[in-house]
Design an enzyme around this catalytic site. Structure first.
Site, PDB file in Angstrom:
ATOM      1  N   SER A  16       0.843  -1.181   0.090  1.00  0.00           N
ATOM      2  CA  SER A  16       0.029  -0.025   0.016  1.00  0.00           C
ATOM      3  C   SER A  16       1.022   1.230  -0.095  1.00  0.00           C
ATOM      4  O   SER A  16       2.131   1.188   0.394  1.00  0.00           O
ATOM      5  CB  SER A  16      -0.746  -0.150   1.207  1.00  0.00           C
ATOM      6  OG  SER A  16      -1.580   1.165   1.405  1.00  0.00           O
ATOM      7  N   TYR A  65      -2.178  -1.149  10.426  1.00  0.00           N
ATOM      8  CA  TYR A  65      -2.406  -1.463   9.187  1.00  0.00           C
ATOM      9  C   TYR A  65      -1.022  -0.997   8.178  1.00  0.00           C
ATOM     10  O   TYR A  65      -0.627  -1.843   7.536  1.00  0.00           O
ATOM     11  CB  TYR A  65      -3.714  -0.748   8.570  1.00  0.00           C
ATOM     12  CG  TYR A  65      -3.926  -0.841   7.080  1.00  0.00           C
ATOM     13  CD1 TYR A  65      -4.435  -2.140   6.419  1.00  0.00           C
ATOM     14  CD2 TYR A  65      -3.410   0.072   6.071  1.00  0.00           C
ATOM     15  CE1 TYR A  65      -4.724  -2.089   4.822  1.00  0.00           C
ATOM     16  CE2 TYR A  65      -3.492   0.025   4.845  1.00  0.00           C
ATOM     17  CZ  TYR A  65      -4.083  -1.041   4.341  1.00  0.00           C
ATOM     18  OH  TYR A  65      -4.478  -1.424   3.033  1.00  0.00           O
TER      19      TYR A  65
HETATM   20  P1  NAD Z   1     -11.823  -5.604  -0.390  1.00  0.00           P
HETATM   21  O1  NAD Z   1     -12.621  -5.437   0.662  1.00  0.00           O
HETATM   22  O2  NAD Z   1     -12.600  -5.642  -1.885  1.00  0.00           O
HETATM   23  O3  NAD Z   1     -10.893  -6.827  -0.522  1.00  0.00           O
HETATM   24  C1  NAD Z   1     -10.223  -7.300   0.971  1.00  0.00           C
HETATM   25  C2  NAD Z   1     -10.583  -8.845   0.851  1.00  0.00           C
HETATM   26  O4  NAD Z   1      -9.910  -9.468   1.906  1.00  0.00           O
HETATM   27  C3  NAD Z   1     -12.088  -8.888   1.300  1.00  0.00           C
HETATM   28  O5  NAD Z   1     -12.976  -9.150   0.350  1.00  0.00           O
HETATM   29  C4  NAD Z   1     -12.021 -10.180   2.213  1.00  0.00           C
HETATM   30  O6  NAD Z   1     -12.978 -11.467   1.512  1.00  0.00           O
HETATM   31  C5  NAD Z   1     -10.474 -10.577   2.293  1.00  0.00           C
HETATM   32  N1  NAD Z   1     -10.283 -10.916   3.703  1.00  0.00           N
HETATM   33  C6  NAD Z   1     -10.527 -10.094   4.632  1.00  0.00           C
HETATM   34  N2  NAD Z   1      -9.969 -10.786   5.900  1.00  0.00           N
HETATM   35  C7  NAD Z   1      -9.603 -11.817   5.728  1.00  0.00           C
HETATM   36  C8  NAD Z   1      -9.348 -13.121   6.224  1.00  0.00           C
HETATM   37  N3  NAD Z   1      -9.364 -13.021   7.663  1.00  0.00           N
HETATM   38  N4  NAD Z   1      -9.202 -14.395   5.564  1.00  0.00           N
HETATM   39  C9  NAD Z   1      -9.460 -14.303   4.208  1.00  0.00           C
HETATM   40  N5  NAD Z   1      -9.715 -13.268   3.584  1.00  0.00           N
HETATM   41  C10 NAD Z   1      -9.578 -11.969   4.225  1.00  0.00           C
HETATM   42  O7  NAD Z   1     -10.800  -4.432  -0.432  1.00  0.00           O
HETATM   43  P2  NAD Z   1      -9.551  -4.066  -1.482  1.00  0.00           P
HETATM   44  O8  NAD Z   1      -9.371  -2.481  -1.261  1.00  0.00           O
HETATM   45  O9  NAD Z   1      -9.628  -4.561  -2.778  1.00  0.00           O
HETATM   46  O10 NAD Z   1      -8.319  -4.752  -0.623  1.00  0.00           O
HETATM   47  C11 NAD Z   1      -7.579  -5.680  -1.304  1.00  0.00           C
HETATM   48  C12 NAD Z   1      -6.153  -5.297  -0.898  1.00  0.00           C
HETATM   49  O11 NAD Z   1      -5.662  -3.990  -1.132  1.00  0.00           O
HETATM   50  C13 NAD Z   1      -6.093  -5.373   0.831  1.00  0.00           C
HETATM   51  O12 NAD Z   1      -4.823  -5.892   1.158  1.00  0.00           O
HETATM   52  C14 NAD Z   1      -6.089  -3.848   0.843  1.00  0.00           C
HETATM   53  O13 NAD Z   1      -5.102  -3.557   2.341  1.00  0.00           O
HETATM   54  C15 NAD Z   1      -5.212  -3.247  -0.122  1.00  0.00           C
HETATM   55  N6  NAD Z   1      -5.342  -1.907  -0.512  1.00  0.00           N
HETATM   56  C16 NAD Z   1      -6.319  -1.299  -0.671  1.00  0.00           C
HETATM   57  C17 NAD Z   1      -6.466   0.119  -0.854  1.00  0.00           C
HETATM   58  C18 NAD Z   1      -7.706   0.793  -1.174  1.00  0.00           C
HETATM   59  O14 NAD Z   1      -7.957   2.172  -1.163  1.00  0.00           O
HETATM   60  N7  NAD Z   1      -8.626  -0.027  -1.438  1.00  0.00           N
HETATM   61  C19 NAD Z   1      -5.315   0.707  -1.140  1.00  0.00           C
HETATM   62  C20 NAD Z   1      -4.058   0.219  -0.571  1.00  0.00           C
HETATM   63  C21 NAD Z   1      -4.071  -1.000  -0.488  1.00  0.00           C
END
Ligand code: NAD
Ligand code: MG
Length: 288
Positions: A178, A191
């Site tokens: 991230s 986080y």
């Molecule tokens: P999202 O909610 O669509 O995806 C995250 C997924 O992680 C969830 O759908 C869930 O099924 C899974 N998850 C959570 N806890 C879990 C567990 N204990 N066991 C198994 N699966 C689990 O959100 P996203 O934003 O697409 O997130 C995906 C990745 O991107 C994450 O690692 C997040 O930290 C990272 N990220 C997101 C952003 C943003 O702005 N959305 C920015 C930087 C990084």
């Protein structure tokens, strides 16, 4: 790895400037690689957190490019069914696995199920994650800290460990870190720390696999603000209204603007790329 001739020795030779490529030997490989059946044709990919958001966009794009995909997610069955439908619309196979990856046994089981169903693992995308906002360090309980680390970091370690014995030369691991790993985040301290750990793990595992001559590349993607369920599930309503507006482009990104970075890293197009992170963040310049 779709090999270039670059591991061949270059015989002694000399030219004067500007040099003739015609006379150079071996000749540099300059023609684009052809992927008639897709950039990931015949590959098997595991994508965690693939029910929604970034992981979902990655899983669907991978299928469009010819991969069968194992869609791992926590419990969001309805979202996961949508991912599956899209994958199957490209005539690729999809295995849905709902489990809590913060448990080591479930990580091992995800790998076992993949092998039982598809017999191979070519691409592992460690992408699942969670975040809970807190205003001060005092607000972050040890329970929250444990849960953040167990969800965001341990599965990267465990899944890579259990998948590696099945991964052949040319395989690829891609980790979702991230922008917060680079510049911190005052309300997401636990986080952001896990995202820093993921960054270092990416570099360390990449080094390790290169020095062990495994031919497996390990890279990361560092998204900025991306419009996904994680955002609406972890930020307050008035923060949502402002989400992404302070990025240089003045807006949040969409998951399908991030997914192509994963495709690049997963495909043979990135055969000379390991230990790196691609920043997809609307233009913020971050160090490292
Ligand atoms: P999202 O909610 O669509 O995806 C995250 C997924 O992680 C969830 O759908 C869930 O099924 C899974 N998850 C959570 N806890 C879990 C567990 N204990 N066991 C198994 N699966 C689990 O959100 P996203 O934003 O697409 O997130 C995906 C990745 O991107 C994450 O690692 C997040 O930290 C990272 N990220 C997101 C952003 C943003 O702005 N959305 C920015 C930087 C990084
Ligand atoms: Mg989800």
């Amino acid at each position: 790895m779709a090999n270039q001739d670059s591991d061949k020795d270059f015989p002694k030779q000399q030219q004067s400037l500007p040099g003739s490529q015609q006379a150079q030997h071996p000749s540099p490989e300059v023609l684009p690689r052809e992927y008639p059946d897709g950039k990931l044709a015949g590959k098997v990919a595991i994508v965690t957190g693939a029910d929604s958001g970034i992981g979902q966009a990655v899983a669907i794009l991978f299928a469009k490019e010819g991969a069968d995909v194992v869609v791992s997610y926590l419990c969001e069955d309805e979202d996961a069914q949508v991912t599956k439908k899209h994958i199957e619309s490209y005539n690729r196979r999809c295995l849905l696995v709902a489990s809590d990856l913060s448990q080591e046994a479930n990580c091992q089981q995800l790998i076992d199920k993949t092998i039982a169903e598809f017999g191979a693992i070519d691409i592992l995308v460690n992408n699942a994650g969670r975040q809970v906002e807190q205003q001060t360090l005092a607000d972050i309980s040890t329970e929250q800290l444990d849960k953040t680390i167990h969800t965001n970091f341990y599965p990267h370690f465990w899944l890579s460990k259990y998948a590696l014995p099945y991964m052949k030369v040319g395989s690829s691991i891609i980790n979702t870190t991230s922008i917060t790993a680079y510049r911190g985040s005052d309300h997401l301290m636990d986080y952001a720390s896990t995202k820093g750990a993921i960054l270092s793990f990416t570099r360390a595992l990449s080094n390790n696999l290169m020095s062990n001559d495994k031919g497996i590349r390990v890279n990361g993607v560092a998204p900025g603000p991306i419009w996904t369920p994680l955002i609406v599930a972890s930020f307050k309503p008035d923060e949502i209204e402002e989400f992404g507006k302070n990025s240089p482009m003045g807006r949040a990104g969409q998951p399908n603007e991030v997914a192509p970075a994963y495709l690049y890293l997963a495909s043979d197009d990135a055969s000379y790329v390991t230990g790196q992170v691609i920043h997809v963040n609307g233009g913020e310049i971050v160090g490292g």
